[in-house]
Scaffold this motif. Sequence first.
Motif, PDB file in Angstrom:
ATOM      1  N   PRO A 108      40.252  -5.913 -32.742  1.00  0.00           N
ATOM      2  CA  PRO A 108      38.981  -5.863 -32.015  1.00  0.00           C
ATOM      3  C   PRO A 108      37.883  -6.597 -32.767  1.00  0.00           C
ATOM      4  CG  PRO A 108      39.984  -3.699 -32.071  1.00  0.00           C
ATOM      5  CD  PRO A 108      40.794  -4.587 -32.992  1.00  0.00           C
ATOM      6  N   GLY A 109      36.977  -7.192 -32.021  1.00  0.00           N
ATOM      7  CA  GLY A 109      35.902  -7.999 -32.584  1.00  0.00           C
ATOM      8  C   GLY A 109      34.932  -7.216 -33.439  1.00  0.00           C
ATOM      9  N   ALA A 110      34.062  -7.943 -34.070  1.00  0.00           N
ATOM     10  CA  ALA A 110      33.061  -7.361 -34.951  1.00  0.00           C
ATOM     11  C   ALA A 110      32.073  -6.513 -34.149  1.00  0.00           C
ATOM     12  CB  ALA A 110      32.318  -8.472 -35.680  1.00  0.00           C
ATOM     13  N   ILE A 111      31.627  -5.474 -34.769  1.00  0.00           N
ATOM     14  CA  ILE A 111      30.590  -4.637 -34.175  1.00  0.00           C
ATOM     15  C   ILE A 111      29.392  -4.721 -35.107  1.00  0.00           C
ATOM     16  CG2 ILE A 111      29.924  -2.297 -33.563  1.00  0.00           C
ATOM     17  CD1 ILE A 111      32.845  -1.698 -33.072  1.00  0.00           C
ATOM     18  N   THR A 112      28.258  -5.043 -34.549  1.00  0.00           N
ATOM     19  CA  THR A 112      27.073  -5.231 -35.369  1.00  0.00           C
ATOM     20  C   THR A 112      25.913  -4.428 -34.804  1.00  0.00           C
ATOM     21  OG1 THR A 112      27.796  -7.475 -35.870  1.00  0.00           O
ATOM     22  CG2 THR A 112      25.491  -6.958 -36.306  1.00  0.00           C
ATOM     23  N   ALA A 113      25.205  -3.757 -35.657  1.00  0.00           N
ATOM     24  CA  ALA A 113      23.966  -3.080 -35.271  1.00  0.00           C
ATOM     25  C   ALA A 113      22.865  -3.631 -36.155  1.00  0.00           C
ATOM     26  CB  ALA A 113      24.092  -1.577 -35.474  1.00  0.00           C
ATOM     27  N   ALA A 114      21.720  -3.891 -35.568  1.00  0.00           N
ATOM     28  CA  ALA A 114      20.613  -4.425 -36.342  1.00  0.00           C
ATOM     29  C   ALA A 114      19.326  -3.756 -35.899  1.00  0.00           C
ATOM     30  CB  ALA A 114      20.524  -5.936 -36.139  1.00  0.00           C
ATOM     31  N   GLY A 115      18.469  -3.514 -36.842  1.00  0.00           N
ATOM     32  CA  GLY A 115      17.183  -2.941 -36.520  1.00  0.00           C
ATOM     33  C   GLY A 115      17.099  -1.471 -36.895  1.00  0.00           C
ATOM     34  N   GLU A 116      15.882  -0.993 -36.922  1.00  0.00           N
ATOM     35  CA  GLU A 116      15.635   0.384 -37.312  1.00  0.00           C
ATOM     36  C   GLU A 116      16.360   1.356 -36.385  1.00  0.00           C
ATOM     37  OE1 GLU A 116      11.850   3.382 -37.794  1.00  0.00           O
ATOM     38  OE2 GLU A 116      11.517   1.222 -37.816  1.00  0.00           O
ATOM     39  N   ARG A 117      17.093   2.274 -36.983  1.00  0.00           N
ATOM     40  CA  ARG A 117      17.824   3.332 -36.274  1.00  0.00           C
ATOM     41  C   ARG A 117      18.910   2.811 -35.343  1.00  0.00           C
ATOM     42  NH1 ARG A 117      13.495   8.128 -35.141  1.00  0.00           N
ATOM     43  NH2 ARG A 117      12.410   7.941 -37.104  1.00  0.00           N
ATOM     44  N   SER A 118      19.409   1.628 -35.611  1.00  0.00           N
ATOM     45  CA  SER A 118      20.485   1.073 -34.793  1.00  0.00           C
ATOM     46  C   SER A 118      21.798   1.767 -35.100  1.00  0.00           C
ATOM     47  CB  SER A 118      20.640  -0.425 -35.068  1.00  0.00           C
ATOM     48  OG  SER A 118      19.497  -1.105 -34.660  1.00  0.00           O
ATOM     49  N   VAL A 119      22.663   1.812 -34.107  1.00  0.00           N
ATOM     50  CA  VAL A 119      23.981   2.421 -34.257  1.00  0.00           C
ATOM     51  C   VAL A 119      25.016   1.440 -33.728  1.00  0.00           C
ATOM     52  CG1 VAL A 119      25.475   4.305 -33.507  1.00  0.00           C
ATOM     53  CG2 VAL A 119      23.056   4.743 -33.970  1.00  0.00           C
ATOM     54  N   ALA A 120      26.100   1.288 -34.462  1.00  0.00           N
ATOM     55  CA  ALA A 120      27.205   0.446 -34.001  1.00  0.00           C
ATOM     56  C   ALA A 120      28.481   1.268 -34.075  1.00  0.00           C
ATOM     57  CB  ALA A 120      27.327  -0.797 -34.872  1.00  0.00           C
ATOM     58  N   THR A 121      29.194   1.331 -32.981  1.00  0.00           N
ATOM     59  CA  THR A 121      30.441   2.090 -32.963  1.00  0.00           C
ATOM     60  C   THR A 121      31.370   1.519 -31.899  1.00  0.00           C
ATOM     61  OG1 THR A 121      31.436   4.268 -32.673  1.00  0.00           O
ATOM     62  CG2 THR A 121      29.458   3.819 -31.396  1.00  0.00           C
ATOM     63  N   ARG A 122      32.631   1.514 -32.181  1.00  0.00           N
ATOM     64  CA  ARG A 122      33.607   1.094 -31.180  1.00  0.00           C
ATOM     65  C   ARG A 122      33.889   2.263 -30.237  1.00  0.00           C
ATOM     66  NH1 ARG A 122      35.596  -3.187 -30.997  1.00  0.00           N
ATOM     67  NH2 ARG A 122      35.631  -3.664 -33.178  1.00  0.00           N
ATOM     68  N   THR A 123      34.059   3.454 -30.800  1.00  0.00           N
ATOM     69  CA  THR A 123      34.331   4.645 -30.010  1.00  0.00           C
ATOM     70  C   THR A 123      33.548   5.803 -30.605  1.00  0.00           C
ATOM     71  OG1 THR A 123      36.576   3.876 -29.599  1.00  0.00           O
ATOM     72  CG2 THR A 123      36.145   6.193 -29.180  1.00  0.00           C
ATOM     73  N   ASN A 124      32.972   6.614 -29.749  1.00  0.00           N
ATOM     74  CA  ASN A 124      32.248   7.784 -30.223  1.00  0.00           C
ATOM     75  C   ASN A 124      32.622   8.967 -29.346  1.00  0.00           C
ATOM     76  OD1 ASN A 124      30.304   9.402 -31.560  1.00  0.00           O
ATOM     77  ND2 ASN A 124      28.974   9.127 -29.788  1.00  0.00           N
ATOM     78  N   HIS A 125      33.010  10.054 -29.981  1.00  0.00           N
ATOM     79  CA  HIS A 125      33.360  11.272 -29.253  1.00  0.00           C
ATOM     80  C   HIS A 125      32.429  12.410 -29.626  1.00  0.00           C
ATOM     81  CE1 HIS A 125      36.990   9.434 -27.711  1.00  0.00           C
ATOM     82  NE2 HIS A 125      37.215   8.981 -28.921  1.00  0.00           N
ATOM     83  N   GLY A 126      31.280  12.067 -30.121  1.00  0.00           N
ATOM     84  CA  GLY A 126      30.340  13.095 -30.540  1.00  0.00           C
ATOM     85  C   GLY A 126      28.920  12.646 -30.276  1.00  0.00           C
ATOM     86  N   ILE A 127      28.024  13.234 -30.985  1.00  0.00           N
ATOM     87  CA  ILE A 127      26.607  12.964 -30.803  1.00  0.00           C
ATOM     88  C   ILE A 127      26.156  11.961 -31.852  1.00  0.00           C
ATOM     89  CG2 ILE A 127      24.293  13.975 -30.950  1.00  0.00           C
ATOM     90  CD1 ILE A 127      25.599  16.609 -29.981  1.00  0.00           C
ATOM     91  N   ILE A 128      25.389  11.012 -31.400  1.00  0.00           N
ATOM     92  CA  ILE A 128      24.730  10.095 -32.319  1.00  0.00           C
ATOM     93  C   ILE A 128      23.241  10.242 -32.050  1.00  0.00           C
ATOM     94  CG2 ILE A 128      24.319   7.703 -32.959  1.00  0.00           C
ATOM     95  CD1 ILE A 128      27.170   7.085 -32.081  1.00  0.00           C
ATOM     96  N   SER A 129      22.524  10.631 -33.055  1.00  0.00           N
ATOM     97  CA  SER A 129      21.086  10.803 -32.899  1.00  0.00           C
ATOM     98  C   SER A 129      20.369   9.978 -33.939  1.00  0.00           C
ATOM     99  CB  SER A 129      20.702  12.277 -33.069  1.00  0.00           C
ATOM    100  OG  SER A 129      19.298  12.401 -33.070  1.00  0.00           O
ATOM    101  N   THR A 130      19.435   9.182 -33.506  1.00  0.00           N
ATOM    102  CA  THR A 130      18.623   8.426 -34.449  1.00  0.00           C
ATOM    103  C   THR A 130      17.155   8.806 -34.321  1.00  0.00           C
ATOM    104  OG1 THR A 130      18.303   6.597 -32.914  1.00  0.00           O
ATOM    105  CG2 THR A 130      20.211   6.485 -34.392  1.00  0.00           C
TER     106      THR A 130
END
Length: 145
Positions: A108-130
Motif C-alpha cells: 500500500p502507498g505512503a500515508i502522509t499527514a501534515a499540519g497541526e493535529r493531523s492524523v494519518a492512518t490506513r485503518t482505524n477501529h477506534g477513536i482518534i481525537s485531536t
Amino acid sequence: MAGEVVQLAEVAPYVTAALAAYGNGVLHRAEDAAVGATANLGLRIVQRVFRRGRASEQEALQTAVREAVDEPGDADAAAALRQQIRRALREDAELAAELAQWLRAAGPGAITAAGERSVATRTNHGIISTGDGFRNTGGPGGHAS
C-alpha cells in the motif's frame, strides 16, 4: 493499479519522500538503509525516470528536481517536477509498467499527514481525537462528549 499502468498520483508520495530525504543527491545517490522504504522507493523511481531520457530530458528533470528541493513549499516547482514525471510515464509504457510493478511489490502507498493535529492512518477501529477536551464516556460504541 488499473491495467498495469502507473498513475502520477501513485508515484508522487514516494518522489516527495525521496526529495526530502536525499535532496539534490536524489539523481545520483545509492539507497541508504537509514532512510525509510518510502524514500528509497522514491529514489529508485526518480533515478529510473532520469536514466530513461535523452540528454535534454535528463537536463529538464535535473532542473525540476533542483528547483523542487531548493523551494520545497513552491507549488510551481513541485508541479514542474510532476510534469516531467508525467511526461515520462505517458511517453514510455514500459517504464509505466515497470513502476507499477515496483509499487505493487512495495504494498500500500505512503500515508502522509501534515499540519497541526493531523492524523494519518490506513485503518482505524477506534477513536482518534485531536481536539481539546474530548472524552469517550462509553468505550467502543460509546458517546463522545
